[in-house]
Design an enzyme around this catalytic site. Structure first.
Site, short mmCIF file in Angstrom:
data_model
loop_
_atom_site.label_atom_id
_atom_site.label_comp_id
_atom_site.label_asym_id
_atom_site.label_seq_id
_atom_site.Cartn_x
_atom_site.Cartn_y
_atom_site.Cartn_z
CB CYS A 1 10.05 0.36 17.66
SG CYS A 1 10.45 -1.16 18.55
CB CYS B 1 14.59 -1.15 21.73
SG CYS B 1 13.14 -1.72 20.82
CG ASN C 1 -7.61 9.39 3.29
OD1 ASN C 1 -8.47 8.64 3.72
ND2 ASN C 1 -7.81 10.22 2.29
CB ALA D 1 -13.72 14.75 -3.88
N GLY E 1 -15.56 12.17 0.77
CA GLY E 1 -15.01 10.86 0.43
C GLY E 1 -14.89 9.91 1.59
CB THR E 2 -15.40 9.62 4.95
OG1 THR E 2 -15.54 8.63 5.98
CG2 THR E 2 -16.20 10.86 5.31
NE ARG F 1 -3.57 0.32 2.40
CZ ARG F 1 -4.11 0.74 3.55
NH1 ARG F 1 -4.18 -0.08 4.58
NH2 ARG F 1 -4.58 1.95 3.66
CG HIS G 1 -7.88 6.23 10.94
ND1 HIS G 1 -8.93 5.97 10.10
CD2 HIS G 1 -8.44 6.42 12.17
CE1 HIS G 1 -10.07 6.00 10.77
NE2 HIS G 1 -9.80 6.29 12.03
P1 OAD Z 1 -14.46 3.95 2.85
O1 OAD Z 1 -13.85 3.05 1.85
O2 OAD Z 1 -15.26 3.35 3.93
O3 OAD Z 1 -15.38 5.02 2.11
C1 OAD Z 1 -14.91 5.72 1.01
C2 OAD Z 1 -16.01 6.62 0.54
O4 OAD Z 1 -15.52 7.40 -0.54
C3 OAD Z 1 -17.25 5.88 0.02
O5 OAD Z 1 -18.41 6.40 0.67
C4 OAD Z 1 -17.26 6.19 -1.47
O6 OAD Z 1 -18.58 6.32 -1.99
C5 OAD Z 1 -16.54 7.51 -1.51
N1 OAD Z 1 -15.88 7.83 -2.78
C6 OAD Z 1 -15.37 6.99 -3.72
N2 OAD Z 1 -14.83 7.67 -4.73
C7 OAD Z 1 -14.99 8.99 -4.44
C8 OAD Z 1 -14.64 10.21 -5.11
N3 OAD Z 1 -14.00 10.21 -6.27
N4 OAD Z 1 -14.96 11.37 -4.51
C9 OAD Z 1 -15.61 11.39 -3.31
N5 OAD Z 1 -15.95 10.28 -2.65
C10 OAD Z 1 -15.65 9.09 -3.20
O7 OAD Z 1 -13.26 4.86 3.42
P2 OAD Z 1 -13.23 5.72 4.76
O8 OAD Z 1 -14.55 6.32 5.05
O9 OAD Z 1 -12.06 6.60 4.66
O10 OAD Z 1 -9.50 2.79 8.91
O11 OAD Z 1 -12.95 4.58 5.81
C11 OAD Z 1 -12.76 4.92 7.15
C12 OAD Z 1 -11.74 4.02 7.75
O12 OAD Z 1 -12.12 2.66 7.54
C13 OAD Z 1 -10.37 4.10 7.13
O13 OAD Z 1 -9.58 5.16 7.62
C14 OAD Z 1 -9.78 2.78 7.50
C15 OAD Z 1 -10.94 1.89 7.16
O14 OAD Z 1 -10.97 0.67 7.79
C16 OAD Z 1 -8.48 2.11 9.40
O15 OAD Z 1 -7.71 1.49 8.68
C17 OAD Z 1 -8.34 2.23 10.86
#
Ligand code: OAD
Length: 272
Positions: A141, A172, A116, A253, A209-210, A84, A133
């Site tokens: 470490c 360590c 992100n 976005a 985008g969440t 990644r 996150h």
């Molecule tokens: P998600 O994958 O859950 O959601 C991504 C969102 O982005 C979705 O609602 C899509 O519809 C939207 N999306 C896709 N393409 C887009 C675009 N071009 N413009 C705008 N939006 C778009 O990702 P997160 O909400 O970031 O945590 O997920 C939250 C957390 O869950 C992450 O930080 C990660 C994951 O498990 C950890 O790893 C702790």
């Protein structure tokens, strides 16, 4: 909630951007931008939950994103996160990241909060980004917590990565782990405190985008709303935030944000 579908036919005259939103943005004293994986999707970095392309659609979070997973199979977990990291290093900021960076010089105060683990906001020019996150670029470490320099990049990682031994801590002798927050772990205290304080202080918050599913981060727009802020959501899909958003833009976005900026700042707010 006002809903606008801007995904397919973006207008060049900004007619779909409501004037009341433009005025609210122009008069805002503190704007918070809260982002998730979708803001980096147009840079080619996969999201987590999008159908077919999302990481958690293809990989098992329990085997990769918990302390137990790391202790059970360090090579598997380290190799996956290195894959990644390589994806992120190859990616470039897209017009959404660039618009957010440009917004900093257009409003009195801007706070960028992200879930992100990439550095695309910083590479676009955003400063002091609050990473709730953690970061793929900040391994540390597992035993003593000392920050470690990421290993030299491997350009051609196979999809999903390959088994790789994590580096040894020079401090360590412990094992280095990815610098991300795993499921079941606490969010970084300083970042979360600042993010919560910014949410309570802002008058306008963009949620971009969440999926708004992962807590406590997903609480941030709600904190802003409870404190009286207006909420703008940008996402091609529906989310649980729909009911609380003042304006919801159903579009990518990288398309919606530049258009919004050029509508609010026709003299030069548009990202390059
Ligand atoms: P998600 O994958 O859950 O959601 C991504 C969102 O982005 C979705 O609602 C899509 O519809 C939207 N999306 C896709 N393409 C887009 C675009 N071009 N413009 C705008 N939006 C778009 O990702 P997160 O909400 O970031 O945590 O997920 C939250 C957390 O869950 C992450 O930080 C990660 C994951 O498990 C950890 O790893 C702790």
């Amino acid at each position: 909630m006002h809903e606008y579908d801007l995904g397919k036919h973006m207008n060049m005259n900004n007619t779909a951007i409501p004037q009341v939103l433009i005025t609210t943005l122009q008069q805002a004293t503190h704007v918070v931008v809260f982002t998730g994986a979708g803001v980096s999707a147009e840079s080619g970095v996969p999201t987590f939950r999008d159908a077919q392309t999302g990481l958690w659609e293809r990989f098992d979070a329990e085997q990769l994103a918990t302390i137990e997973a790391f202790l059970n199979d360090k090579e598997l977990v380290w190799g996956w996160y290195e894959w990644r990291r390589m994806q992120v290093m190859r990616a470039q900021p897209n017009p959404a990241h660039l618009s957010i960076a440009a917004l900093a010089s257009l409003v009195p105060k801007l706070t960028v909060i992200t879930q992100n683990v990439d550095d695309l906001h910083e590479r676009a020019g955003s400063a002091q980004v609050l990473h709730l996150h953690g970061s793929l670029l900040s391994p540390r470490c597992f035993d003593c917590g000392q920050a470690c320099t990421p290993p030299i990049a491997i350009p051609d990682e196979p999809a999903g990565g390959r088994r790789l031994s994590p580096p040894i801590c020079l401090h360590c002798g412990g094992t280095v782990r990815p610098g991300v927050v795993w499921f079941g772990e606490e969010l970084p205290v300083r970042e979360l405190r600042r993010a919560n304080a910014s949410a309570k202080d802002c008058d306008l918050l963009f949620s971009i985008g969440t999926s708004s599913l992962v807590y406590p981060a997903a609480e941030i727009p709600n904190l802003a709303k409870q404190a009286g802020a207006k909420i703008v959501q940008i996402n091609p899909e529906k989310t649980p935030l729909d009911t609380d958003a003042t304006w919801s833009f159903r579009g990518p976005a990288g398309v919606v944000l530049p258009d919004l900026l050029s509508a609010a700042y026709p003299e030069g707010g548009c990202a390059p």
